[in-house]
Design an enzyme around this catalytic site. Structure first.
Site, PDB file in Angstrom:
ATOM      1  N   TRP A 132       0.948  -1.126  -0.145  1.00 11.10           N
ATOM      2  CA  TRP A 132       0.100  -0.088   0.078  1.00 11.10           C
ATOM      3  C   TRP A 132       0.899   1.453  -0.006  1.00 11.10           C
ATOM      4  CZ3 TRP A 132      -1.736   2.751   4.686  1.00 11.10           C
ATOM      5  CH2 TRP A 132      -2.942   3.801   4.589  1.00 11.10           C
ATOM      6  N   ASP A 213       0.381  -4.040   9.999  1.00 14.16           N
ATOM      7  CA  ASP A 213      -1.062  -3.191   9.486  1.00 14.16           C
ATOM      8  C   ASP A 213      -2.006  -4.029   9.206  1.00 14.16           C
ATOM      9  OD1 ASP A 213      -2.630  -1.450   8.396  1.00 14.16           O
ATOM     10  OD2 ASP A 213      -1.422  -0.951   6.767  1.00 14.16           O
ATOM     11  N   LYS A 247     -13.402  -1.526   6.612  1.00 17.33           N
ATOM     12  CA  LYS A 247     -13.696  -2.595   5.968  1.00 17.33           C
ATOM     13  C   LYS A 247     -14.758  -3.482   6.566  1.00 17.33           C
ATOM     14  CE  LYS A 247     -10.493  -0.977   3.154  1.00 17.33           C
ATOM     15  NZ  LYS A 247      -9.923   0.319   3.490  1.00 17.33           N
TER      16      LYS A 247
END
Length: 399
Positions: A132, A213, A247
């Site tokens: 990311w 993460d 999410k």
């Protein structure tokens, strides 16, 4: 004005993924398909409002909304620790974990970078290749120089574990290593348990600082199984864990995340929590109230927590199902296109191996939008659009 203070300011090229999403919105075609931005949508292409979250919203009502404390809502922080580490994790029982509520997972990684820049400055920071992109940006903003370790084996569409371990072993002792423990973004491939154990041995032997993460807990195998790597690591060594509820709670705009730091003892955890609060104060002062109340209410109520767990399971099952469906549709069109990777990868994303030119062709000719790297958000697939995506995939693969 005859003179400008900002004449040398460079133009912002735009975030490649968000800009692509803007292009999708502007595309006039009716049959376009958005598989670019990392947002879960249901079978009808809508961002779902979870029943557990709706019930929580009815419970919190429209009471006054004062500022939250710098470290966030107490029930939220407790819920983060229980979900990420498990209720009876040794570090929790010893009160060795400092946890704060953050502005999404991005805010969690950002505060982690700021905290490490102050207390462990000048260290090397390594992130996976690919990753990311904000992993680079957030740590560079904090003053670090970032480098990469190998992760993606393009030939086999799997983890390049040997290359990964060699790079982390070769890194300067005490380096900061960013790890995605489950549902790796963008590749969708994760370390298995044996690889996790071997990597943990290397990390501890080198004295590296692990920053996990975990943005997609529950989208890999289950809420519990997806946290296993983090939990086992935290039993052996200190680490930082950023997590996100965007999410798995479908609360993208509420910016709900958390940062936890596993410390040596309770005294250290208390001091670390104080420094995290200071970092928040100097950044955004306090996290959002409504999102925090919603998550705290769901995680703090046995019935709502069970309902939410079922809803996460349903989202994961749907993504697994459309992965298999896409693979079947592609195989029905051609036996020459390898699609085994679709079902081997997991989570919201699939790294297709398509080139930037092939991705451009899918977008321009068929209105099928993927990220230029070939990353596809499988959550955007459904029974109505999967045939179109399959045909487009086969067409560009065989052109």
């Amino acid at each position: 004005m005859t003179q400008s203070l900002f004449g040398q300011v460079e133009a912002f090229a735009g975030d490649p993924i968000l800009s692509l999403n803007d292009s999708f919105k502007a595309d006039p075609r009716d049959q376009k398909v958005n598989l670019s931005i990392g947002v879960y949508t249901d079978e009808k292409g809508r961002i779902p409002v979870l029943g557990s979250v709706r019930a929580a919203y009815e419970r919190i009502g429209f009471a006054e909304r004062p500022y939250l404390p710098m470290d966030g809502h107490p029930g939220y922080r407790e819920g983060v620790q229980k979900l990420v580490f498990g209720d009876r994790h040794p570090a929790r029982e010893a009160k060795r974990i400092a946890t704060i509520q953050t502005i999404g997972g991005t805010g969690a990684v950002g505060i982690a970078a700021d905290f490490l820049a102050k207390h462990t400055p000048g260290r090397a920071v390594l992130v996976s290749d690919p990753t990311w992109e904000n992993h680079h940006g957030l740590f560079q903003r904090a003053g670090f120089k970032t480098a990469t370790y190998p992760y993606w084996d393009a030939k086999n569409r799997s983890v390049n574990f040997d290359g990964m371990v060699k790079a982390i072993e070769a890194a300067e002792s005490g380096s900061i290593i960013i790890l995605q423990p489950v549902c790796h973004n963008p590749t969708g491939v994760d370390l298995d348990e044996k690889q996790q154990a071997a990597l943990t041995d290397v990390m501890i032997a080198k004295g590296h600082i692990a920053v996990f993460d975990m943005a997609y807990q529950g989208f890999g195998e289950s809420l519990e199984a997806d946290a296993a790597f983090v939990r086992r690591y935290a039993e052996r060594a200190s680490c930082l864990v950023a997590n996100s509820f965007s999410k798995n709670f479908s609360l993208y705009g509420e910016r709900v995340g958390g940062l936890s730091i596993v410390c040596r003892d309770a005294d250290e955890a208390e001091r670390v929590l104080g420094q995290l609060k200071l970092a928040v104060r100097r950044s955004y002062s306090s996290p959002p109230m409504t999102g925090g109340l919603l998550v705290a209410t769901v995680l703090g109520n046995e019935d709502l927590r069970a309902q939410w767990t079922r809803e996460v399971d349903e989202m994961r099952t749907r993504m697994d199902s459309v992965r298999k469906l896409l693979a079947e549709r592609i195989r029905s069109l051609s036996n020459e296109v390898d699609v085994g990777f679709l079902t081997n990868q997991r989570g919201m994303f699939s790294y297709t191996g398509l080139t930037a030119q092939q991705v451009d062709a899918m977008r321009e000719r068929d209105g099928v939008y993927l990220v230029g790297s070939g990353r596809m958000c499988v959550a955007g697939l459904n029974e109505e659009n999967v045939a179109k995506v399959a045909q487009s995939f086969v067409d560009v693969s065989q052109a």
